[in-house]
Design a protein around this motif. Structure first.
Motif, PDB file in Angstrom:
ATOM      1  N   GLY A   1       0.817  -1.204   0.000  1.00 52.41           N
ATOM      2  CA  GLY A   1       0.000   0.000   0.000  1.00 52.41           C
ATOM      3  C   GLY A   1       0.853   1.257   0.000  1.00 52.41           C
ATOM      4  N   THR A   2       0.191   2.382  -0.115  1.00 51.09           N
ATOM      5  CA  THR A   2       0.849   3.673  -0.049  1.00 51.09           C
ATOM      6  C   THR A   2       1.370   3.889   1.371  1.00 51.09           C
ATOM      7  OG1 THR A   2      -0.650   4.538  -1.719  1.00 51.09           O
ATOM      8  CG2 THR A   2       0.507   6.142  -0.370  1.00 51.09           C
ATOM      9  N   LEU A   3       2.584   4.363   1.487  1.00 54.12           N
ATOM     10  CA  LEU A   3       3.177   4.596   2.800  1.00 54.12           C
ATOM     11  C   LEU A   3       2.503   5.786   3.478  1.00 54.12           C
ATOM     12  CD1 LEU A   3       5.410   3.590   4.700  1.00 54.12           C
ATOM     13  CD2 LEU A   3       6.932   5.266   3.637  1.00 54.12           C
ATOM     14  N   LYS A   4       2.007   5.560   4.711  1.00 54.10           N
ATOM     15  CA  LYS A   4       1.342   6.614   5.463  1.00 54.10           C
ATOM     16  C   LYS A   4       1.994   6.891   6.815  1.00 54.10           C
ATOM     17  CE  LYS A   4      -3.162   5.988   3.314  1.00 54.10           C
ATOM     18  NZ  LYS A   4      -4.567   5.645   3.530  1.00 54.10           N
ATOM     19  N   ALA A   5       2.859   5.973   7.277  1.00 53.77           N
ATOM     20  CA  ALA A   5       3.487   6.155   8.586  1.00 53.77           C
ATOM     21  C   ALA A   5       4.816   5.418   8.647  1.00 53.77           C
ATOM     22  CB  ALA A   5       2.572   5.650   9.698  1.00 53.77           C
ATOM     23  N   VAL A   6       5.698   5.944   9.485  1.00 54.23           N
ATOM     24  CA  VAL A   6       6.953   5.274   9.793  1.00 54.23           C
ATOM     25  C   VAL A   6       7.013   5.091  11.303  1.00 54.23           C
ATOM     26  CG1 VAL A   6       9.470   5.355   9.688  1.00 54.23           C
ATOM     27  CG2 VAL A   6       8.114   6.268   7.785  1.00 54.23           C
ATOM     28  N   LEU A   7       7.209   3.852  11.714  1.00 53.54           N
ATOM     29  CA  LEU A   7       7.361   3.512  13.121  1.00 53.54           C
ATOM     30  C   LEU A   7       8.835   3.217  13.370  1.00 53.54           C
ATOM     31  CD1 LEU A   7       4.305   1.114  13.518  1.00 53.54           C
ATOM     32  CD2 LEU A   7       4.395   3.582  13.973  1.00 53.54           C
TER      33      LEU A   7
ATOM     34  N   ALA B   1      12.423  14.509  10.941  1.00 57.87           N
ATOM     35  CA  ALA B   1      11.864  15.711  10.318  1.00 57.87           C
ATOM     36  C   ALA B   1      11.564  15.454   8.843  1.00 57.87           C
ATOM     37  CB  ALA B   1      12.833  16.881  10.467  1.00 57.87           C
ATOM     38  N   ARG B   2      12.395  14.692   8.164  1.00 56.89           N
ATOM     39  CA  ARG B   2      12.185  14.359   6.751  1.00 56.89           C
ATOM     40  C   ARG B   2      10.897  13.559   6.578  1.00 56.89           C
ATOM     41  NH1 ARG B   2      11.048  14.203   2.194  1.00 56.89           N
ATOM     42  NH2 ARG B   2      12.198  13.269   0.482  1.00 56.89           N
ATOM     43  N   VAL B   3      10.649  12.624   7.486  1.00 59.27           N
ATOM     44  CA  VAL B   3       9.410  11.836   7.441  1.00 59.27           C
ATOM     45  C   VAL B   3       8.210  12.760   7.587  1.00 59.27           C
ATOM     46  CG1 VAL B   3       8.041  10.069   8.641  1.00 59.27           C
ATOM     47  CG2 VAL B   3      10.496   9.715   8.277  1.00 59.27           C
TER      48      VAL B   3
ATOM     49  N   THR C   1       4.359   9.602  12.365  1.00 64.07           N
ATOM     50  CA  THR C   1       5.520   8.987  13.001  1.00 64.07           C
ATOM     51  C   THR C   1       5.100   8.331  14.303  1.00 64.07           C
ATOM     52  OG1 THR C   1       6.080  11.038  14.160  1.00 64.07           O
ATOM     53  CG2 THR C   1       7.169  10.653  12.021  1.00 64.07           C
ATOM     54  N   GLY C   2       5.784   7.252  14.629  1.00 72.45           N
ATOM     55  CA  GLY C   2       5.512   6.563  15.877  1.00 72.45           C
ATOM     56  C   GLY C   2       6.729   5.812  16.366  1.00 72.45           C
TER      57      GLY C   2
ATOM     58  N   GLY D   1      10.365  14.726  18.731  1.00 75.14           N
ATOM     59  CA  GLY D   1       8.949  14.609  18.450  1.00 75.14           C
ATOM     60  C   GLY D   1       8.293  15.927  18.166  1.00 75.14           C
ATOM     61  N   PRO D   2       6.994  15.983  18.398  1.00 69.25           N
ATOM     62  CA  PRO D   2       6.206  14.922  19.016  1.00 69.25           C
ATOM     63  C   PRO D   2       5.843  13.819  18.023  1.00 69.25           C
ATOM     64  CG  PRO D   2       4.788  16.778  18.525  1.00 69.25           C
ATOM     65  CD  PRO D   2       6.186  17.183  18.127  1.00 69.25           C
ATOM     66  N   PHE D   3       5.879  12.597  18.519  1.00 70.72           N
ATOM     67  CA  PHE D   3       5.474  11.452  17.718  1.00 70.72           C
ATOM     68  C   PHE D   3       3.965  11.294  17.808  1.00 70.72           C
ATOM     69  CE2 PHE D   3       9.937  10.769  18.417  1.00 70.72           C
ATOM     70  CZ  PHE D   3      10.361  10.304  17.183  1.00 70.72           C
ATOM     71  N   ASP D   4       3.373  10.804  16.745  1.00 69.16           N
ATOM     72  CA  ASP D   4       1.921  10.645  16.686  1.00 69.16           C
ATOM     73  C   ASP D   4       1.418   9.495  17.536  1.00 69.16           C
ATOM     74  OD1 ASP D   4       1.355  12.746  14.693  1.00 69.16           O
ATOM     75  OD2 ASP D   4       2.581  11.472  13.394  1.00 69.16           O
ATOM     76  N   VAL D   5       2.252   8.487  17.736  1.00 73.17           N
ATOM     77  CA  VAL D   5       1.834   7.325  18.520  1.00 73.17           C
ATOM     78  C   VAL D   5       3.064   6.703  19.189  1.00 73.17           C
ATOM     79  CG1 VAL D   5       1.995   5.688  16.577  1.00 73.17           C
ATOM     80  CG2 VAL D   5       0.451   5.182  18.462  1.00 73.17           C
ATOM     81  N   TRP D   6       2.861   6.249  20.411  1.00 74.92           N
ATOM     82  CA  TRP D   6       3.877   5.507  21.166  1.00 74.92           C
ATOM     83  C   TRP D   6       3.276   4.178  21.570  1.00 74.92           C
ATOM     84  CZ3 TRP D   6       8.872   6.493  22.758  1.00 74.92           C
ATOM     85  CH2 TRP D   6       9.373   7.777  22.489  1.00 74.92           C
ATOM     86  N   GLU D   7       4.008   3.112  21.357  1.00 74.99           N
ATOM     87  CA  GLU D   7       3.618   1.793  21.853  1.00 74.99           C
ATOM     88  C   GLU D   7       4.832   1.177  22.526  1.00 74.99           C
ATOM     89  OE1 GLU D   7       0.725   0.324  22.000  1.00 74.99           O
ATOM     90  OE2 GLU D   7      -0.370   1.787  20.796  1.00 74.99           O
TER      91      GLU D   7
END
Length: 189
Positions: free
Chosen positions: A5-11, A42-44, A51-52, A82-88
């Protein structure tokens, strides 16, 4: 490699990928970004991607640090990069048999659910085989950025290997479809 799929996030993996690995770190004052981490993240973001962070934190299960300390360190990472959009995070030990500890895909699935995207629309960048194993198990793209702790067999098994975090991001952004074979990123200019 997963991900058509199309890339929408980088973890990102945290320790050894975004920040210098301080084993079982519970002290935010010890957080130091990996070389190039600020510009890579920042590039992402400039590319319009979420980002996560997905991070095993077995020090909690081992009694070496608390969840509060992990969150304090994560907050410092957020302040620096950050801030990162998600943390797990996974606070379990390898003996717990949980579904979240990498190389299991649980944290990636939870991050994607929080972002409202599919794993195939996600990429994971990490420094060890467990990071890539989790990405592959989830159906996400995976790129290895080796460090001194990365084992030779992990490098050989990785489909995509980058010399550093910046090049890993550039590789991801240039990929329209998953490639077959191993791609090597060149050194920074």
């Amino acid at each position: 490699m997963g991900g058509t799929g199309t890339l929408k996030a980088v973890l990102f993996d945290r320790d050894g990928t975004l920040v210098i690995d301080v084993p079982y770190n519970g002290d935010p004052r010890l957080v130091r970004p990996m070389e190039g981490a600020r510009s890579a993240v920042a590039r992402v973001r400039r590319a319009g991607l979420a980002t996560g962070v997905v991070s095993n934190q077995s020090g909690v299960a081992r009694g070496l640090l608390t969840l509060q300390q992990v969150h304090a360190v994560n907050q410092r990472v957020d302040e620096l990069l950050g801030p990162f959009d998600v943390w797990e995070i996974c606070p379990h030990g390898s003996w717990d048999g949980c579904a979240c500890r990498k190389p299991a895909p649980g944290m990636i699935h939870r991050a994607c659910e929080a972002l409202g995207i599919e794993p195939s629309e996600t990429a994971v960048i990490g420094d060890i085989g467990a990071d890539l194993g989790a990405a592959n198990a989830a159906g996400a793209r995976a790129i290895l950025v080796p460090t001194e702790v990365t084992r030779k067999e992990e490098i050989e098994a990785a489909e995509l290997v980058a010399n550093d975090l910046w090049h890993a991001v550039e590789m991801l952004l240039s990929l329209q479809q998953p490639s077959s074979g191993k791609a090597q990123s060149g050194a920074p200019v």
